[in-house]
Design an enzyme around this catalytic site. Structure first.
Site, PDB file in Angstrom:
ATOM      1  N   PHE A  60       9.452   5.646  18.266  1.00 28.21           N
ATOM      2  CA  PHE A  60      10.378   6.128  20.056  1.00 28.21           C
ATOM      3  C   PHE A  60       8.883   5.156  20.711  1.00 28.21           C
ATOM      4  CE2 PHE A  60      12.056   7.327  23.704  1.00 28.21           C
ATOM      5  CZ  PHE A  60      12.930   7.588  23.316  1.00 28.21           C
ATOM      6  N   HIS A  61       8.320   6.017  20.678  1.00 29.20           N
ATOM      7  CA  HIS A  61       6.558   5.138  21.462  1.00 29.20           C
ATOM      8  C   HIS A  61       6.929   4.829  22.876  1.00 29.20           C
ATOM      9  CE1 HIS A  61       5.831   5.267  18.041  1.00 29.20           C
ATOM     10  NE2 HIS A  61       6.292   3.996  16.990  1.00 29.20           N
ATOM     11  N   GLU A  82       1.120  -1.105  -0.306  1.00 30.51           N
ATOM     12  CA  GLU A  82       0.604  -0.473  -0.105  1.00 30.51           C
ATOM     13  C   GLU A  82       0.940   1.312  -0.004  1.00 30.51           C
ATOM     14  OE1 GLU A  82      -4.231  -1.144   1.840  1.00 30.51           O
ATOM     15  OE2 GLU A  82      -2.673  -1.453   3.426  1.00 30.51           O
ATOM     16  N   CYS A 119      -1.774   6.182   9.791  1.00 27.21           N
ATOM     17  CA  CYS A 119      -0.407   5.719   9.951  1.00 27.21           C
ATOM     18  C   CYS A 119      -0.608   4.289  11.096  1.00 27.21           C
ATOM     19  CB  CYS A 119       0.344   6.444  10.730  1.00 27.21           C
ATOM     20  SG  CYS A 119       0.463   7.804  10.689  1.00 27.21           S
ATOM     21  N   CYS A 148       5.867  -6.630   7.824  1.00 25.40           N
ATOM     22  CA  CYS A 148       7.492  -6.007   8.645  1.00 25.40           C
ATOM     23  C   CYS A 148       7.585  -7.771   9.481  1.00 25.40           C
ATOM     24  CB  CYS A 148       7.031  -5.633   8.960  1.00 25.40           C
ATOM     25  SG  CYS A 148       8.189  -3.959  10.482  1.00 25.40           S
ATOM     26  N   CYS A 191       3.624   8.129   1.164  1.00 25.92           N
ATOM     27  CA  CYS A 191       3.857   7.383   1.612  1.00 25.92           C
ATOM     28  C   CYS A 191       4.067   6.454   1.245  1.00 25.92           C
ATOM     29  CB  CYS A 191       2.669   6.902   2.690  1.00 25.92           C
ATOM     30  SG  CYS A 191       3.313   6.650   4.145  1.00 25.92           S
ATOM     31  N   CYS A 200       5.660  -4.614  16.261  1.00 30.23           N
ATOM     32  CA  CYS A 200       5.617  -3.289  16.731  1.00 30.23           C
ATOM     33  C   CYS A 200       3.900  -3.971  16.981  1.00 30.23           C
ATOM     34  CB  CYS A 200       5.438  -2.479  16.889  1.00 30.23           C
ATOM     35  SG  CYS A 200       7.082  -1.985  16.141  1.00 30.23           S
ATOM     36  N   CYS A 239       0.792  -1.724  15.644  1.00 26.80           N
ATOM     37  CA  CYS A 239       0.841  -1.740  14.109  1.00 26.80           C
ATOM     38  C   CYS A 239       0.427  -2.553  13.692  1.00 26.80           C
ATOM     39  CB  CYS A 239       1.831  -1.530  14.117  1.00 26.80           C
ATOM     40  SG  CYS A 239       2.645  -0.923  11.987  1.00 26.80           S
TER      41      CYS A 239
HETATM   42  N1  SAH Z   1       8.716   0.299  10.493  1.00 24.74           N
HETATM   43  C1  SAH Z   1       9.284   1.992  10.211  1.00 24.74           C
HETATM   44  C2  SAH Z   1       8.394   2.426   9.266  1.00 24.74           C
HETATM   45  C3  SAH Z   1       6.634   2.570   9.171  1.00 24.74           C
HETATM   46  S1  SAH Z   1       5.688   2.883  10.512  1.00 24.74           S
HETATM   47  C4  SAH Z   1       8.826   2.051  11.659  1.00 24.74           C
HETATM   48  O1  SAH Z   1       8.333   1.997  12.183  1.00 24.74           O
HETATM   49  O2  SAH Z   1       8.980   3.060  12.027  1.00 24.74           O
HETATM   50  C5  SAH Z   1       5.760   4.700  10.488  1.00 24.74           C
HETATM   51  C6  SAH Z   1       4.894   5.196  11.560  1.00 24.74           C
HETATM   52  O3  SAH Z   1       3.688   5.214  11.953  1.00 24.74           O
HETATM   53  C7  SAH Z   1       5.445   4.274  12.742  1.00 24.74           C
HETATM   54  O4  SAH Z   1       5.444   5.394  13.836  1.00 24.74           O
HETATM   55  C8  SAH Z   1       4.735   3.522  13.666  1.00 24.74           C
HETATM   56  O5  SAH Z   1       4.903   3.604  15.023  1.00 24.74           O
HETATM   57  C9  SAH Z   1       3.386   4.520  13.490  1.00 24.74           C
HETATM   58  N2  SAH Z   1       2.156   3.815  13.783  1.00 24.74           N
HETATM   59  C10 SAH Z   1       1.959   2.166  13.541  1.00 24.74           C
HETATM   60  N3  SAH Z   1       1.347   1.526  13.599  1.00 24.74           N
HETATM   61  C11 SAH Z   1       0.405   2.346  14.212  1.00 24.74           C
HETATM   62  C12 SAH Z   1      -1.020   2.515  14.605  1.00 24.74           C
HETATM   63  N4  SAH Z   1      -1.688   1.963  14.163  1.00 24.74           N
HETATM   64  N5  SAH Z   1      -1.552   4.591  15.148  1.00 24.74           N
HETATM   65  C13 SAH Z   1      -0.600   5.105  14.534  1.00 24.74           C
HETATM   66  N6  SAH Z   1       0.158   5.097  14.475  1.00 24.74           N
HETATM   67  C14 SAH Z   1       0.867   3.886  14.315  1.00 24.74           C
HETATM   68 FE1  SF4 Z   2       7.213  -2.677  11.469  1.00 25.46          FE
HETATM   69 FE2  SF4 Z   2       4.967  -1.969  12.317  1.00 25.46          FE
HETATM   70 FE3  SF4 Z   2       7.105  -2.125  13.316  1.00 25.46          FE
HETATM   71 FE4  SF4 Z   2       7.131   0.303  11.704  1.00 25.46          FE
HETATM   72  S1  SF4 Z   2       5.700   0.117  13.693  1.00 25.46           S
HETATM   73  S2  SF4 Z   2       9.080  -1.625  13.036  1.00 25.46           S
HETATM   74  S3  SF4 Z   2       6.589  -1.103  10.458  1.00 25.46           S
HETATM   75  S4  SF4 Z   2       5.247  -3.525  13.345  1.00 25.46           S
END
Ligand code: SAH
Ligand code: SF4
Length: 396
Positions: free
Chosen positions: A249-250, A115, A370, A135, A128, A139, A142
């Protein structure tokens, strides 16, 4: 080296040779294109010039047919067509959100899908793009993380997403026409599916092509790579790509980050911060973006905000903090923090002297926000229970 087991990346990149034996010119570096031309009969002496000409046709004018390359001799064009193709991912569906956001589902070799999201704003248009199908990381907040990785994208498939969007936006200039300064597609973020630093070479080659002044010609400052924290590749990102960096970072304690961003078990917060502090291009005009997803009751307390600032200050990292309201997806084990909570969190950061924009949620109605991306192929989806168990929620 950490004693903990490394997170492995058991992924494949497809060979560049296509089934019918033709080579795709898209995604090759200039040197690779030159070598490919020589291998298929272009005299060595001419190869550099031919590379320059073909490069411009492909990346400046968006041509896909050798017959259109009118500054090349007819016989040579035919020879090229016999040996090469100019191929980018094919658009399967295109959805347009109420807010103008466009989500494309693209098919790549092997029938896999990725996508791509285009987000128009007043002063820019951001694409984007994805770097992997799925992946390897998991996480817990995600959607992509619930999809089993199929494979790395090739450089062609990565830069091809940019070319595909330029097609859809009808943004290729015509030869001889004045250069359009106001671009619909002005920025790229590597924030789609996948962990770009686990596909480093392909991402690097693709972004180098997007930056090349004789082609798509986007400034390195208009490209942002987002990583979950693949520490050993961070310095390389600055040296070999030179784009801006965003970090997922999160969380502000290892305990919480281990759950939200499991790569933290491999490289923890302190190791990550040290790598960021020495990101070679760091300066105040090129701050590192700290992405911070706001999860209700998980990482959104005042204490978290103070700890976040403390981490950044302690390491003197030029930073801005991008707060992302959590975007829900089916089966997600978290809830979005309230608007009041997000504002209070932002305020603490702002008071400490850092920019703390709250990311506007775009394209939610078409699941383009995102973290909502997940292609329908390979529905190796984990069960709700499995996701909850990994997130530690089953023990509450
Ligand atoms: N894998 C890379 C890039 C893709 S994710 C990474 O993790 O940085 C792009 C951004 O969207 C990241 O900051 C990710 O943590 C965030 N993201 C993932 N799932 C999300 C969600 N459900 N709501 C909001 N942001 C999210
Ligand atoms: Fe992979 Fe989603 Fe974690 Fe980014 S946020 S590293 S896309 S699992």
């Amino acid at each position: 080296m950490s004693p903990k087991a490394p997170i492995t990346q058991d992924v494949l990149t497809l060979p560049r040779k296509l089934p019918e034996g033709k080579v795709n010119l898209v995604g090759l570096t200039r040197d690779q294109m030159r070598a490919a031309l020589i291998e298929h009969g272009t005299p060595e002496k001419q190869a550099k010039m031919r590379t320059g000409q073909i490069w411009q046709w492909i990346y400046q004018w968006g041509k896909r047919d050798f017959a259109d390359m009118t500054n090349l001799a007819k016989a040579y064009r035919a020879q090229l067509a016999e040996n090469f193709v100019i191929e980018i991912p094919e658009v399967v569906t295109r959805q347009v959100s109420e807010d103008g956001t466009r989500k494309y589902l693209c098919r790549i070799a092997g029938g896999h899908e990725v996508e791509v999201v285009y987000i128009p704003e007043d002063d820019r248009g951001t694409l984007c793009i994805s770097s992997q199908v799925g992946c390897t990381l998991t996480c817990s907040f995600c959607h992509t993380g619930t999809q089993k990785l199929v494979r790395n994208l090739t450089a062609a498939e990565i830069v091809g997403q940019v070319m595909m969007a330029r097609d859809d936006l009808d943004e290729w200039p015509t030869p001889g026409a004045p250069k359009d300064e106001t671009r619909l597609l002005s920025n790229i973020v590597l924030m789609g599916m996948g962990e770009p630093l686990y596909n480093f070479e392909n991402v690097r080659d693709a972004m180098k092509i997007a930056m090349d002044p004789e082609g798509i010609s986007l400034s390195r400052r208009r490209i942002t790579l987002s990583t979950s924290g693949v520490v050993p590749e961070i310095a390389r990102t600055a040296e070999e790509i030179g784009c801006l960096l965003a970090i997922s970072f999160h969380a502000t304690t290892d305990q919480t980050r281990d759950v939200l961003v499991p790569i933290n078990k491999r490289w923890n917060i302190e190791e990550l911060l040290q790598a960021l502090a020495s990101y070679p291009k760091v300066s105040n005009s090129e701050r590192i973006t700290f992405e911070y997803v706001m999860l209700d009751g998980v990482n959104d307390s005042d204490a978290d905000a103070h700890r976040l600032i403390d981490h950044i200050k302690r390491h003197k990292i030029p930073a801005k903090i991008n707060l992302i309201p959590f975007n829900e997806w089916p089966g997600a084990p978290y809830k979005r923090s309230s608007n009041n909570r997000i504002r209070a969190f932002a305020n603490i950061i702002y008071q400490a002297g850092y920019a703390s924009p709250i990311r506007k949620t775009r394209g939610e109605d078409i699941m383009a926000a995102c973290g909502q991306l997940k292609s329908a192929t390979e529905r190796a989806r984990k069960s709700r229970k499995q996701i909850a168990a990994e997130a530690g929620l089953d023990r509450q």
